[in-house]
Design a protein around this motif. Structure first.
Motif, PDB file in Angstrom:
ATOM      1  N   VAL A 147       0.837  -1.206   0.000  1.00 54.37           N
ATOM      2  CA  VAL A 147       0.000   0.000   0.000  1.00 54.37           C
ATOM      3  C   VAL A 147       0.870   1.254   0.000  1.00 54.37           C
ATOM      4  O   VAL A 147       0.657   2.168  -0.801  1.00 54.37           O
ATOM      5  N   LEU A 148       1.849   1.302   0.890  1.00 52.26           N
ATOM      6  CA  LEU A 148       2.682   2.500   0.990  1.00 52.26           C
ATOM      7  C   LEU A 148       3.553   2.696  -0.248  1.00 52.26           C
ATOM      8  O   LEU A 148       3.686   3.813  -0.741  1.00 52.26           O
ATOM      9  N   ARG A 149       4.121   1.608  -0.779  1.00 49.97           N
ATOM     10  CA  ARG A 149       4.897   1.718  -2.025  1.00 49.97           C
ATOM     11  C   ARG A 149       4.008   2.202  -3.166  1.00 49.97           C
ATOM     12  O   ARG A 149       4.438   2.992  -4.009  1.00 49.97           O
ATOM     13  N   GLY A 150       2.766   1.724  -3.186  1.00 50.72           N
ATOM     14  CA  GLY A 150       1.814   2.138  -4.212  1.00 50.72           C
ATOM     15  C   GLY A 150       1.493   3.624  -4.153  1.00 50.72           C
ATOM     16  O   GLY A 150       0.978   4.191  -5.117  1.00 50.72           O
ATOM     17  N   ILE A 194      -7.054   1.077   5.474  1.00 53.81           N
ATOM     18  CA  ILE A 194      -6.044   1.622   4.564  1.00 53.81           C
ATOM     19  C   ILE A 194      -6.132   3.146   4.478  1.00 53.81           C
ATOM     20  O   ILE A 194      -5.110   3.838   4.497  1.00 53.81           O
ATOM     21  N   LYS A 195      -7.342   3.686   4.409  1.00 51.56           N
ATOM     22  CA  LYS A 195      -7.518   5.144   4.331  1.00 51.56           C
ATOM     23  C   LYS A 195      -6.869   5.830   5.540  1.00 51.56           C
ATOM     24  O   LYS A 195      -6.205   6.858   5.406  1.00 51.56           O
ATOM     25  N   LYS A 196      -7.046   5.256   6.722  1.00 51.97           N
ATOM     26  CA  LYS A 196      -6.451   5.847   7.930  1.00 51.97           C
ATOM     27  C   LYS A 196      -4.936   5.661   7.964  1.00 51.97           C
ATOM     28  O   LYS A 196      -4.206   6.540   8.415  1.00 51.97           O
ATOM     29  N   LEU A 197      -4.459   4.503   7.505  1.00 52.15           N
ATOM     30  CA  LEU A 197      -3.014   4.267   7.433  1.00 52.15           C
ATOM     31  C   LEU A 197      -2.364   5.334   6.567  1.00 52.15           C
ATOM     32  O   LEU A 197      -1.380   5.961   6.969  1.00 52.15           O
ATOM     33  N   LEU A 198      -2.917   5.547   5.385  1.00 48.96           N
ATOM     34  CA  LEU A 198      -2.352   6.531   4.461  1.00 48.96           C
ATOM     35  C   LEU A 198      -2.435   7.945   5.027  1.00 48.96           C
ATOM     36  O   LEU A 198      -1.481   8.723   4.913  1.00 48.96           O
ATOM     37  N   ALA A 199      -3.555   8.290   5.652  1.00 48.78           N
ATOM     38  CA  ALA A 199      -3.705   9.624   6.251  1.00 48.78           C
ATOM     39  C   ALA A 199      -2.688   9.832   7.367  1.00 48.78           C
ATOM     40  O   ALA A 199      -2.078  10.899   7.482  1.00 48.78           O
ATOM     41  N   PRO A 251      -5.328  15.444  10.187  1.00 47.71           N
ATOM     42  CA  PRO A 251      -6.523  15.271   9.352  1.00 47.71           C
ATOM     43  C   PRO A 251      -7.677  14.665  10.145  1.00 47.71           C
ATOM     44  O   PRO A 251      -7.460  13.889  11.074  1.00 47.71           O
ATOM     45  N   PRO A 252      -8.909  15.001   9.783  1.00 52.11           N
ATOM     46  CA  PRO A 252     -10.079  14.514  10.523  1.00 52.11           C
ATOM     47  C   PRO A 252     -10.196  12.989  10.514  1.00 52.11           C
ATOM     48  O   PRO A 252     -10.739  12.419  11.455  1.00 52.11           O
ATOM     49  N   GLU A 253      -9.666  12.320   9.493  1.00 56.91           N
ATOM     50  CA  GLU A 253      -9.738  10.845   9.449  1.00 56.91           C
ATOM     51  C   GLU A 253      -9.067  10.207  10.658  1.00 56.91           C
ATOM     52  O   GLU A 253      -9.387   9.086  11.033  1.00 56.91           O
ATOM     53  N   LEU A 254      -8.109  10.905  11.270  1.00 53.60           N
ATOM     54  CA  LEU A 254      -7.379  10.333  12.385  1.00 53.60           C
ATOM     55  C   LEU A 254      -8.126  10.479  13.708  1.00 53.60           C
ATOM     56  O   LEU A 254      -7.739   9.882  14.702  1.00 53.60           O
TER      57      LEU A 254
END
Length: 125
Positions: A16-19, A103-108, A120-123
């Motif tokens: 995911v992170l490499r992507g 995944i959305k929260k990991l990336l945020a 960010p509000p996602e966190l």
């Protein structure tokens, strides 16, 4: 640097992170994580660390790494309830999330930790 004793989680986070353009190294234990940090001379922009590792507490690795290389922004991940989290003296900027991390929260979280700025509000969900 992603540190988790579950190889599947390391693989997923790595992909995911490499992507999303990040260079990623992974480790499965505190000792392995310190060895990886040593191999890159402490040059890890963000740490993603499971709190429960086979050879110690992930937070202890972060403290040891910070003592050697300076604090790094850290995403702590745990399946435990928050009453077990002992992060009062955690070095640097950090976020904690309970497994499984969407995944959305990991990336945020990684973006926030890497770049700073407002949380960010996602966190906070």
């Amino acid at each position: 640097l992603v540190v988790d004793d579950d190889p599947a989680i390391c693989q997923i986070y790595d992909e995911v992170l490499r992507g999303h353009g990040y260079d990623v190294i992974t480790a499965g234990s505190c000792a392995d994580a310190m060895s990886r940090m040593d191999s890159v001379g402490g040059d890890a922009q963000v740490l993603v660390v499971d709190l429960g590792l086979p050879d110690g507490d992930g937070a202890d690795f972060v403290r040891s790494s910070a003592a050697k290389y300076g604090p790094r922004p850290t995403l702590y991940v745990s399946g435990w309830t928050d009453e077990f989290w002992q992060l009062q003296d955690a070095p640097g900027r950090w976020v904690i999330m309970r497994n499984p991390v969407p995944i959305k929260k990991l990336l945020a979280a990684v973006k926030y930790l890497a770049n700073g700025g407002p949380k960010p509000p996602e966190l906070d969900e």
